[in-house]
Design a protein around this motif. Sequence first.
Motif, PDB file in Angstrom:
ATOM      1  N   GLN A 274      61.040  27.043  18.774  1.00  0.00           N
ATOM      2  CA  GLN A 274      61.353  26.151  17.564  1.00  0.00           C
ATOM      3  C   GLN A 274      61.492  24.877  17.965  1.00  0.00           C
TER       4      GLN A 274
ATOM      5  N   THR B 217      73.268  30.091   9.203  1.00  0.00           N
ATOM      6  CA  THR B 217      72.704  31.198   9.632  1.00  0.00           C
ATOM      7  C   THR B 217      71.498  31.107  10.305  1.00  0.00           C
TER       8      THR B 217
ATOM      9  N   CYS C 106      71.883  25.422  12.746  1.00  0.00           N
ATOM     10  CA  CYS C 106      70.700  25.272  11.425  1.00  0.00           C
ATOM     11  C   CYS C 106      71.191  26.261  10.473  1.00  0.00           C
TER      12      CYS C 106
ATOM     13  N   GLY D 121      50.187  22.579  13.142  1.00  0.00           N
ATOM     14  CA  GLY D 121      50.019  21.103  12.081  1.00  0.00           C
ATOM     15  C   GLY D 121      50.967  19.830  11.770  1.00  0.00           C
ATOM     16  N   PHE D 122      52.260  20.250  12.179  1.00  0.00           N
ATOM     17  CA  PHE D 122      53.257  19.493  12.297  1.00  0.00           C
ATOM     18  C   PHE D 122      53.149  18.080  10.913  1.00  0.00           C
TER      19      PHE D 122
ATOM     20  N   SER E 193      59.922  36.232  10.968  1.00  0.00           N
ATOM     21  CA  SER E 193      61.358  35.611   9.644  1.00  0.00           C
ATOM     22  C   SER E 193      60.847  36.552   8.920  1.00  0.00           C
TER      23      SER E 193
ATOM     24  N   GLN F 266      51.888  26.974  10.504  1.00  0.00           N
ATOM     25  CA  GLN F 266      50.855  26.762  11.495  1.00  0.00           C
ATOM     26  C   GLN F 266      51.854  27.551  12.360  1.00  0.00           C
TER      27      GLN F 266
ATOM     28  N   GLN G  74      55.111  28.852  12.772  1.00  0.00           N
ATOM     29  CA  GLN G  74      56.685  29.276  12.891  1.00  0.00           C
ATOM     30  C   GLN G  74      57.217  30.878  12.762  1.00  0.00           C
TER      31      GLN G  74
ATOM     32  N   ARG H 232      61.374  23.599   5.828  1.00  0.00           N
ATOM     33  CA  ARG H 232      61.433  24.301   4.103  1.00  0.00           C
ATOM     34  C   ARG H 232      61.638  25.839   4.204  1.00  0.00           C
ATOM     35  N   GLY H 233      60.896  25.886   5.424  1.00  0.00           N
ATOM     36  CA  GLY H 233      59.600  27.620   5.116  1.00  0.00           C
ATOM     37  C   GLY H 233      61.507  28.632   4.980  1.00  0.00           C
ATOM     38  N   ALA H 234      62.022  28.162   5.733  1.00  0.00           N
ATOM     39  CA  ALA H 234      63.110  29.204   5.823  1.00  0.00           C
ATOM     40  C   ALA H 234      63.976  29.293   5.069  1.00  0.00           C
TER      41      ALA H 234
ATOM     42  N   ALA I 156      65.071  24.498  10.070  1.00  0.00           N
ATOM     43  CA  ALA I 156      65.013  24.314  12.225  1.00  0.00           C
ATOM     44  C   ALA I 156      63.799  23.177  13.020  1.00  0.00           C
ATOM     45  N   GLY I 157      62.697  23.610  11.787  1.00  0.00           N
ATOM     46  CA  GLY I 157      61.405  23.043  12.179  1.00  0.00           C
ATOM     47  C   GLY I 157      61.375  22.133  13.548  1.00  0.00           C
TER      48      GLY I 157
ATOM     49  N   HIS J 102      56.575  33.173  10.802  1.00  0.00           N
ATOM     50  CA  HIS J 102      56.820  33.186   9.141  1.00  0.00           C
ATOM     51  C   HIS J 102      56.459  34.589   9.074  1.00  0.00           C
TER      52      HIS J 102
ATOM     53  N   ASN K  57      66.161  34.119  13.638  1.00  0.00           N
ATOM     54  CA  ASN K  57      65.347  35.019  14.447  1.00  0.00           C
ATOM     55  C   ASN K  57      65.954  34.076  15.575  1.00  0.00           C
TER      56      ASN K  57
HETATM   57  N1  MCN Z   1      64.715  29.827  11.836  1.00  0.00           N
HETATM   58  C1  MCN Z   1      65.471  30.921  11.963  1.00  0.00           C
HETATM   59  N2  MCN Z   1      66.730  30.515  11.590  1.00  0.00           N
HETATM   60  C2  MCN Z   1      66.786  29.124  10.925  1.00  0.00           C
HETATM   61  C3  MCN Z   1      66.319  28.065  10.427  1.00  0.00           C
HETATM   62  C4  MCN Z   1      64.333  29.127  11.069  1.00  0.00           C
HETATM   63  O1  MCN Z   1      65.544  32.114  12.461  1.00  0.00           O
HETATM   64  N3  MCN Z   1      68.235  29.352  10.548  1.00  0.00           N
HETATM   65  C5  MCN Z   1      63.209  30.279  12.325  1.00  0.00           C
HETATM   66  C6  MCN Z   1      63.063  30.782  11.598  1.00  0.00           C
HETATM   67  O2  MCN Z   1      61.825  32.172  12.199  1.00  0.00           O
HETATM   68  C7  MCN Z   1      61.448  29.968  10.633  1.00  0.00           C
HETATM   69  C8  MCN Z   1      60.922  28.717  11.903  1.00  0.00           C
HETATM   70  O3  MCN Z   1      62.978  28.993  12.521  1.00  0.00           O
HETATM   71  O4  MCN Z   1      60.238  30.815  10.873  1.00  0.00           O
HETATM   72  C9  MCN Z   1      61.001  27.738  11.480  1.00  0.00           C
HETATM   73  O5  MCN Z   1      61.812  27.362  10.049  1.00  0.00           O
HETATM   74  P1  MCN Z   1      62.102  25.731   9.286  1.00  0.00           P
HETATM   75  O6  MCN Z   1      62.674  25.084  10.097  1.00  0.00           O
HETATM   76  O7  MCN Z   1      62.374  26.460   7.479  1.00  0.00           O
HETATM   77  O8  MCN Z   1      60.505  25.310   9.585  1.00  0.00           O
HETATM   78  P2  MCN Z   1      58.888  25.710   8.536  1.00  0.00           P
HETATM   79  O9  MCN Z   1      59.079  27.170   8.098  1.00  0.00           O
HETATM   80  O10 MCN Z   1      59.446  24.883   6.765  1.00  0.00           O
HETATM   81  O11 MCN Z   1      58.170  24.994   8.988  1.00  0.00           O
HETATM   82  C10 MCN Z   1      58.042  23.265   8.741  1.00  0.00           C
HETATM   83  C11 MCN Z   1      57.998  22.646  10.289  1.00  0.00           C
HETATM   84  C12 MCN Z   1      58.271  21.106  10.183  1.00  0.00           C
HETATM   85  S1  MCN Z   1      58.470  20.046   9.057  1.00  0.00           S
HETATM   86  C13 MCN Z   1      56.886  21.261  11.516  1.00  0.00           C
HETATM   87  S2  MCN Z   1      56.413  19.531  11.616  1.00  0.00           S
HETATM   88  C14 MCN Z   1      56.846  21.974  12.776  1.00  0.00           C
HETATM   89  C15 MCN Z   1      57.971  22.646  12.379  1.00  0.00           C
HETATM   90  O12 MCN Z   1      58.334  23.511  11.436  1.00  0.00           O
HETATM   91  N4  MCN Z   1      55.508  22.431  12.461  1.00  0.00           N
HETATM   92  C16 MCN Z   1      54.945  23.074  13.345  1.00  0.00           C
HETATM   93  N5  MCN Z   1      57.803  23.828  13.442  1.00  0.00           N
HETATM   94  C17 MCN Z   1      55.964  23.632  13.783  1.00  0.00           C
HETATM   95  N6  MCN Z   1      55.594  24.873  14.751  1.00  0.00           N
HETATM   96  C18 MCN Z   1      54.558  25.140  15.152  1.00  0.00           C
HETATM   97  N7  MCN Z   1      54.232  25.768  16.608  1.00  0.00           N
HETATM   98  N8  MCN Z   1      53.381  24.457  14.481  1.00  0.00           N
HETATM   99  C19 MCN Z   1      53.790  23.383  14.101  1.00  0.00           C
HETATM  100  O13 MCN Z   1      52.448  22.698  13.519  1.00  0.00           O
END
Ligand code: MCN
Length: 781
Positions: free
Chosen positions: A669, A659, A657, A251-252, A503, A496, A498, A539-541, A732-733, A500, A662
Amino acid sequence: MTTRFFGAPVKRNEDRKLLTGQGLFIDDVELPGMLHVAFLRSQVAHARIKRIDVSEALQRPGVIAVYTADDLGAYWQPGPLLVPPPPIEGSIFNARTQVPLARDKVRHVGEPLAVVVADSRYIAEDALDDIVVDLDILPAIVDCEDALQAATHVHDDLSSNMAARVRQTKGDYRRAAANAHLILKRRFRYEHGISSPIETRGMVAQWNARADQMTIWDTTQAPVFVRNGLAAMLGLGERQVRVIAPFIGGGFGPKIMMFYPEEVVLPWISMRLNRPVKWIEDRLEHFFATTHERGQIHDAEIALAADGRILGVKDVFLHDTGAYDPYGLTVPINSQCTLLGPYVVPNYDSTFTAVFTNLPIVTPYRGAGRQHGVFVMERFLDLAAQALKIDPAEIRRRNLIPPDAFPYKNEIIYQDFQPLEYDSGNYEPVLDKALELIGYDRFLRDEQPKLRAEGRCVGIAVACYVEGTGIGPYEGAKVQVQSNGKVNVATGIGTQGQGHFTSFAQIVADELGVDVTDVDIVTGDTDRFYWGAGTFASRGAVVAGTAVKKASRAVRKKALKLASDAFECAEEDLVLADGKVSITGIPEKFIRLGDLAQRANPMRGAVTPGTEPGLESTQYFGPPMGATANGVHATIVEVDPQTFDLKVLKYIVVHDCGTVINPMILAGQIHGGVAQGIGNAFYEKLSFDDQGQLLNASLADYLLPTALEVPRMELDHTVTPSPLNPLGIKGAGEAGAIPVGPLLAQAIEDALDLKRKEVELLEIPLSPSRLFELTRKARPT
Ligand code: MCN
């Protein structure tokens, strides 16, 4: 309870399905009687529409209907403003949102003018050629600098092409500059780019007239918002609309935009014809039908003390928002805020002007404007290091916010409308680790002189950044133990890629003492979870993950209470592990979680007041503000001085990022983000002509990095838990993508020894041909 899964590199639950071709993507949705649509898109960037004649297209065998804006009647209305501007005093914001099908005027190439519905996509595409469009072509506003002075306006009802103006200040830059040892002023440019997911956008809409029910399969990152918005537009209750965002191939950012014209038009067609309809964006359409990112010009200055300490920064920048601004000011606000980075910047004066142009709409794309700010600050630190004869890593170190200064207040407003406050961090160890892993001192002292003597152009670079993540408003989760002992979890965000499904399962598995493969996660189905905001801003995590934690904690409590009643013992004497509750020291005395789920839904007996049936809980989490992650990237690159081909020899990412849920998914990511960052920084450039025509709308010409360009990366992290959520997580995404531009610019400058030639790389993207141009100018003839 011992932690077994949280923090472990657990293999992804979803991969079995994906690797065996069992994942459902939009184009896999096949429904009886389904029709296919194709959109007639404007081939010019700016024009008045005089006439659209669809009569011939309607004659083509297999064409079921052709619609223009006039056919939509009262349904035709500009899309909603997805994100209002933050409440910053004195701001100007002109909201102009995109329309379902252009009426009166087209404002960018690719804007839909008409839609053909046919038995197949082939027929629909052919029928597009039968439509006659009569246009009065207007001058195109392409350059965002010219836009403000132009007599032609993208939106006729506005007196200029200004979309917004926002000024944010901290301290007194003027006073700081007056006392500065050094002031540097530069112009920095960032060009438009696209997100290029493997799966482009798409939608299937199915109206069921008997059930009065609309089902939509959509590649959206925000299914709940799409459900609510479409229900309102279609005159339906929210419960009558189900939006499913199944597996999505990336999605990105752009897939959160709401509403794309196609998203609005397809459900309407389905209702009108009472048939399911499908549209899949093709790769060409993706270049101008899906939103873009970037497009900024910064005129900035930095004031420094003799020892390299930053006294202040002033930045005035233009942000090209394209033809409409449905996503508010998220991108330029992110640029404005993220420029400050991990540094102490006591005085800041930043003003941006967002500008309407006749180019595709700009909304967030991985990093969402953060990289623009980071580019300005990091490039300034390189220039300052050179001017003050300080090592580039050292000047960064001198300016880092010290660990005892957190929470650190930046005194300006962030994209979540909250004051920009960094919750926690310890920046110096991150820098130290990155320098150690890249072998910074050794490279500069021993290796580079040797390589230079061999005639090789090899350079090193280091760049720091922060990333505001995990913003509100909230997310929720429902955790339910089923009678077979499996745990089902539903949340409102979409996924998309990540991870989820894994995790979140890790969080639940630890809490409920089950195996991670026994937890089934559902994301992106509004009938499975009603509330939520979406997947964006990393923000998902933090947000959904914490809601999952809270709900599974509540279920755990319920399970222990039920078991203590059954065993007539204290809850403290119970152990929840391996899918069952047993009495401490008497492992043979146990009840399985599935049996407890059945007990929680009895056929006879009184339900105790204050209890609810089912071994389940729904909980929500809304953080007070975003959690700030940070990191340092370092690289060693080699540039061919003849062809300017770039080879990344070593790439280090050290980040924090909070704790980590995964580490394996996290590494993925970061890898993905860096790969996109490399593309954005060096290969991907959208070239528009002065008529707003995109000259390189194909993957043969718009160069995405391949496995050959993306290097192996070495990753490491430090952990400063966020105090803003019980798991201590920060997002961290997007981290991987954010600092790559200034990092590569710095490394290339070093490799080619450009400082000596007085060439500065102040723009993104770079490319071999652009490097050739820039260095040729500097060469003696
Ligand atoms: N994570 C973790 N420990 C943390 C933070 C994150 O292990 N402290 C891991 C988790 O497995 C979590 C993943 O990283 O499921 C992503 O977490 P997070 O940073 O919360 O990101 P979101 O789930 O909110 O995903 C959105 C983010 C964004 S804004 C974009 S743009 C993006 C991204 O994630 N688009 C993606 N990563 C992507 N990865 C894929 N494959 N495809 C996209 O479209």
